[in-house]
Design an enzyme around this catalytic site. Structure first.
Site, PDB file in Angstrom:
ATOM      1  N   CYS A 113       0.824  -1.229   0.000  1.00 42.65           N
ATOM      2  CA  CYS A 113       0.000   0.000   0.000  1.00 42.65           C
ATOM      3  C   CYS A 113       0.848   1.264   0.000  1.00 42.65           C
ATOM      4  O   CYS A 113       0.348   2.346  -0.348  1.00 42.65           O
ATOM      5  CB  CYS A 113      -0.943   0.001   1.194  1.00 42.65           C
ATOM      6  SG  CYS A 113      -2.110  -1.354   1.145  1.00 42.65           S
ATOM      7  N   HIS A 247      -3.442   7.752   1.709  1.00 40.73           N
ATOM      8  CA  HIS A 247      -3.806   6.389   1.337  1.00 40.73           C
ATOM      9  C   HIS A 247      -5.216   6.130   1.866  1.00 40.73           C
ATOM     10  O   HIS A 247      -5.538   6.475   3.000  1.00 40.73           O
ATOM     11  CB  HIS A 247      -2.805   5.420   1.955  1.00 40.73           C
ATOM     12  CG  HIS A 247      -3.157   3.981   1.774  1.00 40.73           C
ATOM     13  ND1 HIS A 247      -3.551   3.458   0.564  1.00 40.73           N
ATOM     14  CD2 HIS A 247      -3.178   2.947   2.663  1.00 40.73           C
ATOM     15  CE1 HIS A 247      -3.799   2.169   0.722  1.00 40.73           C
ATOM     16  NE2 HIS A 247      -3.584   1.836   1.973  1.00 40.73           N
ATOM     17  N   ASN A 277      -9.866   0.130  -0.332  1.00 43.40           N
ATOM     18  CA  ASN A 277      -8.406   0.183  -0.295  1.00 43.40           C
ATOM     19  C   ASN A 277      -7.868  -0.443  -1.583  1.00 43.40           C
ATOM     20  O   ASN A 277      -7.950  -1.662  -1.758  1.00 43.40           O
ATOM     21  CB  ASN A 277      -7.914  -0.577   0.939  1.00 43.40           C
ATOM     22  CG  ASN A 277      -6.408  -0.511   1.101  1.00 43.40           C
ATOM     23  OD1 ASN A 277      -5.697  -0.131   0.167  1.00 43.40           O
ATOM     24  ND2 ASN A 277      -5.927  -0.895   2.267  1.00 43.40           N
TER      25      ASN A 277
HETATM   26  O1  UT7 Z   1      -3.626  -0.498   3.489  1.00 37.49           O
HETATM   27  C1  UT7 Z   1      -2.920  -1.285   4.401  1.00 37.49           C
HETATM   28  C2  UT7 Z   1      -3.156  -0.838   5.740  1.00 37.49           C
HETATM   29  N1  UT7 Z   1      -4.338  -1.469   6.271  1.00 37.49           N
HETATM   30  C3  UT7 Z   1      -5.084  -0.774   7.093  1.00 37.49           C
HETATM   31  O2  UT7 Z   1      -4.820   0.376   7.329  1.00 37.49           O
HETATM   32  C4  UT7 Z   1      -6.201  -1.481   7.821  1.00 37.49           C
HETATM   33  C5  UT7 Z   1      -6.176  -1.079   9.268  1.00 37.49           C
HETATM   34  N2  UT7 Z   1      -7.195  -1.709  10.080  1.00 37.49           N
HETATM   35  C6  UT7 Z   1      -8.499  -1.404   9.947  1.00 37.49           C
HETATM   36  O3  UT7 Z   1      -8.890  -0.647   9.074  1.00 37.49           O
HETATM   37  C7  UT7 Z   1      -9.467  -1.972  10.959  1.00 37.49           C
HETATM   38  O4  UT7 Z   1      -8.762  -2.600  11.997  1.00 37.49           O
HETATM   39  C8  UT7 Z   1     -10.479  -3.003  10.335  1.00 37.49           C
HETATM   40  C9  UT7 Z   1     -11.472  -2.254   9.482  1.00 37.49           C
HETATM   41  C10 UT7 Z   1      -9.744  -4.029   9.520  1.00 37.49           C
HETATM   42  C11 UT7 Z   1     -11.258  -3.711  11.442  1.00 37.49           C
HETATM   43  O5  UT7 Z   1     -11.915  -2.764  12.275  1.00 37.49           O
HETATM   44  P1  UT7 Z   1     -11.794  -2.882  13.856  1.00 37.49           P
HETATM   45  O6  UT7 Z   1     -12.632  -1.815  14.428  1.00 37.49           O
HETATM   46  O7  UT7 Z   1     -10.343  -2.890  14.199  1.00 37.49           O
HETATM   47  O8  UT7 Z   1     -12.496  -4.260  14.142  1.00 37.49           O
HETATM   48  P2  UT7 Z   1     -11.875  -5.586  14.782  1.00 37.49           P
HETATM   49  O9  UT7 Z   1     -10.910  -6.235  13.876  1.00 37.49           O
HETATM   50  O10 UT7 Z   1     -11.436  -5.263  16.162  1.00 37.49           O
HETATM   51  O11 UT7 Z   1     -13.173  -6.498  14.851  1.00 37.49           O
HETATM   52  C12 UT7 Z   1     -14.287  -6.145  15.676  1.00 37.49           C
HETATM   53  C13 UT7 Z   1     -15.382  -7.186  15.495  1.00 37.49           C
HETATM   54  C14 UT7 Z   1     -14.883  -8.615  15.660  1.00 37.49           C
HETATM   55  O12 UT7 Z   1     -15.889  -9.346  16.332  1.00 37.49           O
HETATM   56  P3  UT7 Z   1     -15.739  -9.674  17.909  1.00 37.49           P
HETATM   57  O13 UT7 Z   1     -14.478 -10.459  18.042  1.00 37.49           O
HETATM   58  O14 UT7 Z   1     -15.678  -8.338  18.584  1.00 37.49           O
HETATM   59  O15 UT7 Z   1     -16.990 -10.454  18.191  1.00 37.49           O
HETATM   60  C15 UT7 Z   1     -14.770  -9.121  14.255  1.00 37.49           C
HETATM   61  O16 UT7 Z   1     -14.934 -10.531  14.162  1.00 37.49           O
HETATM   62  O17 UT7 Z   1     -15.920  -7.115  14.182  1.00 37.49           O
HETATM   63  C16 UT7 Z   1     -15.922  -8.419  13.582  1.00 37.49           C
HETATM   64  N3  UT7 Z   1     -15.737  -8.263  12.148  1.00 37.49           N
HETATM   65  C17 UT7 Z   1     -16.773  -8.091  11.287  1.00 37.49           C
HETATM   66  N4  UT7 Z   1     -18.089  -8.030  11.469  1.00 37.49           N
HETATM   67  C18 UT7 Z   1     -18.866  -7.820  10.396  1.00 37.49           C
HETATM   68  C19 UT7 Z   1     -14.590  -8.254  11.443  1.00 37.49           C
HETATM   69  N5  UT7 Z   1     -14.839  -8.058  10.144  1.00 37.49           N
HETATM   70  C20 UT7 Z   1     -16.188  -7.966  10.012  1.00 37.49           C
HETATM   71  C21 UT7 Z   1     -17.047  -7.756   8.928  1.00 37.49           C
HETATM   72  N6  UT7 Z   1     -18.370  -7.693   9.151  1.00 37.49           N
HETATM   73  N7  UT7 Z   1     -16.591  -7.608   7.665  1.00 37.49           N
END
Ligand code: UT7
Length: 324
Positions: A113, A247, A277
């Protein structure tokens, strides 16, 4: 002393649109979660026969038109991509052939990225050293081809597309063109964002794996530090920035950067809602959207920043266009 001016931009998005609702039909997710956590509403998806080089060529042709250069004027092509057409040759040479840019040398840069800021910095270095007067820097990805469509934690985040800029080495007013770049990597974090395949490991292409929460924390901290660095070495402050062109990974990361730089909404290009992304393509896609909408004008100071797998990250300051 020649400046490395940014004189043209172009972009291309594949036609197929995948909305959050489309995704929720085959993976356990919903529009509300995706919008709230990422700001993404839809993304584009290349068809199986549509290659990264096809997207890159369309963006490059538009950038050439916007700069007024002829394809034979191009003497260097750099493609930033993580999703090359094939293991070798470099996608940049395929782009060269498809464009008919017969006077160019061409190679790829792989910094995921962060690829576009890396390629921009490499181009700046080469051109400042006299290698290349008219360079095409392209960020192009068919990232959806790397996704595991059963993994909701990654498959909802990415899209396909390409963006390109034309750089020209010209005697010009100081303070125009590429003003400063900074690049960083920290391989200790290679396992928080990677693909579980490769030529010398599994012999397969593999899929994207990410510990999103960890990447998020690093992104906010490291991008802010990189931006401070380029402002400091340029003797500029965030008040001098006309446009933050970040980005486009997550609206919450973009908003955090906006807040750290104390920039109003009117100074930030946000395209993540409809591009998602697109990895190395995301900055030049956002840049082109800013120029085409009339927001970014010649003479504006642009702040670019990106982070991705590696971890690798960087930032650039560019005064767009030419002095009048
Ligand atoms: O370009 C390269 C750089 N990449 C990035 O910058 C990405 C950086 N990270 C992010 O953008 C965020 O961390 C994400 C968007 C990937 C995830 O958001 P988050 O607020 O950090 O969520 P999380 O990973 O902590 O997940 C929270 C909950 C989890 O459930 P539990 O364990 O709390 O029950 C996940 O299983 O959300 C769940 N979850 C989803 N639910 C519905 C994860 N993905 C999904 C989904 N739909 N697609």
């Amino acid at each position: 002393m020649k400046q490395i001016l940014m004189t043209g931009v172009g972009a291309y998005l594949p036609e197929t649109i995948l909305t959050n609702d489309d995704l929720s039909k085959f993976v356990d997710t919903d529009d509300n979660w995706i919008r709230q956590r990422t700001g993404i509403i839809s993304r584009r998806k290349a068809n199986p026969e549509e290659l990264t080089s096809d997207l890159a060529v369309k963006a490059a042709n538009q950038a050439l038109l916007s700069s007024g250069l002829n394809v034979l004027d191009i003497d260097c092509i750099i493609v930033a991509t993580t999703t090359p057409d094939c293991t070798f040759p470099a996608t940049a040479t395929i782009v060269q052939e498809k464009l008919g840019a017969l006077n160019a040398f061409a190679f790829d840069v792989q910094a995921v990225c962060a690829g576009f800021v890396y390629a921009l910095s490499v181009a700046n270095g080469l051109m400042s050293a006299g290698q290349g007067s008219n360079t095409l820097v392209i960020g192009a990805e068919t990232f959806t081809k790397l996704l595991d469509w059963r993994d909701r934690s990654t498959c909802v985040l990415f899209g396909d597309g390409a963006g390109a800029v034309v750089l020209q080495a010209e005697k010009s007013e100081e303070g125009y063109g590429i003003i400063a770049n900074t690049l960083h990597s920290d391989g200790r974090y290679k396992d928080i964002l990677y693909v579980d395949g490769g030529v010398s490991s599994t012999g397969t292409i593999g899929h994207v794996k990410m510990q999103g929460r960890d990447v998020f924390k690093h992104a906010v901290e490291k991008l802010a530090a990189a931006m401070d660095e380029v402002l400091h070495i340029s003797n500029l402050t965030s008040d001098d920035i006309d446009w933050l062109v970040p980005h486009q990974a997550n609206i919450r990361i973009i908003n955090a950067m906006q807040k750290k730089l104390n920039l109003p909404d009117e100074k930030v290009i946000k395209t993540v809602s409809h591009h998602a992304n697109t990895s190395a393509a995301s900055i030049p896609l956002a840049l082109t959207s800013g120029v085409e909408s009339g927001k970014i004008k010649s003479g504006h100071l642009l702040a670019l920043e990106a982070i991705g797998g590696g971890l690798s990250w960087g930032a650039s300051l560019v005064r767009y266009g030419r002095p009048v």
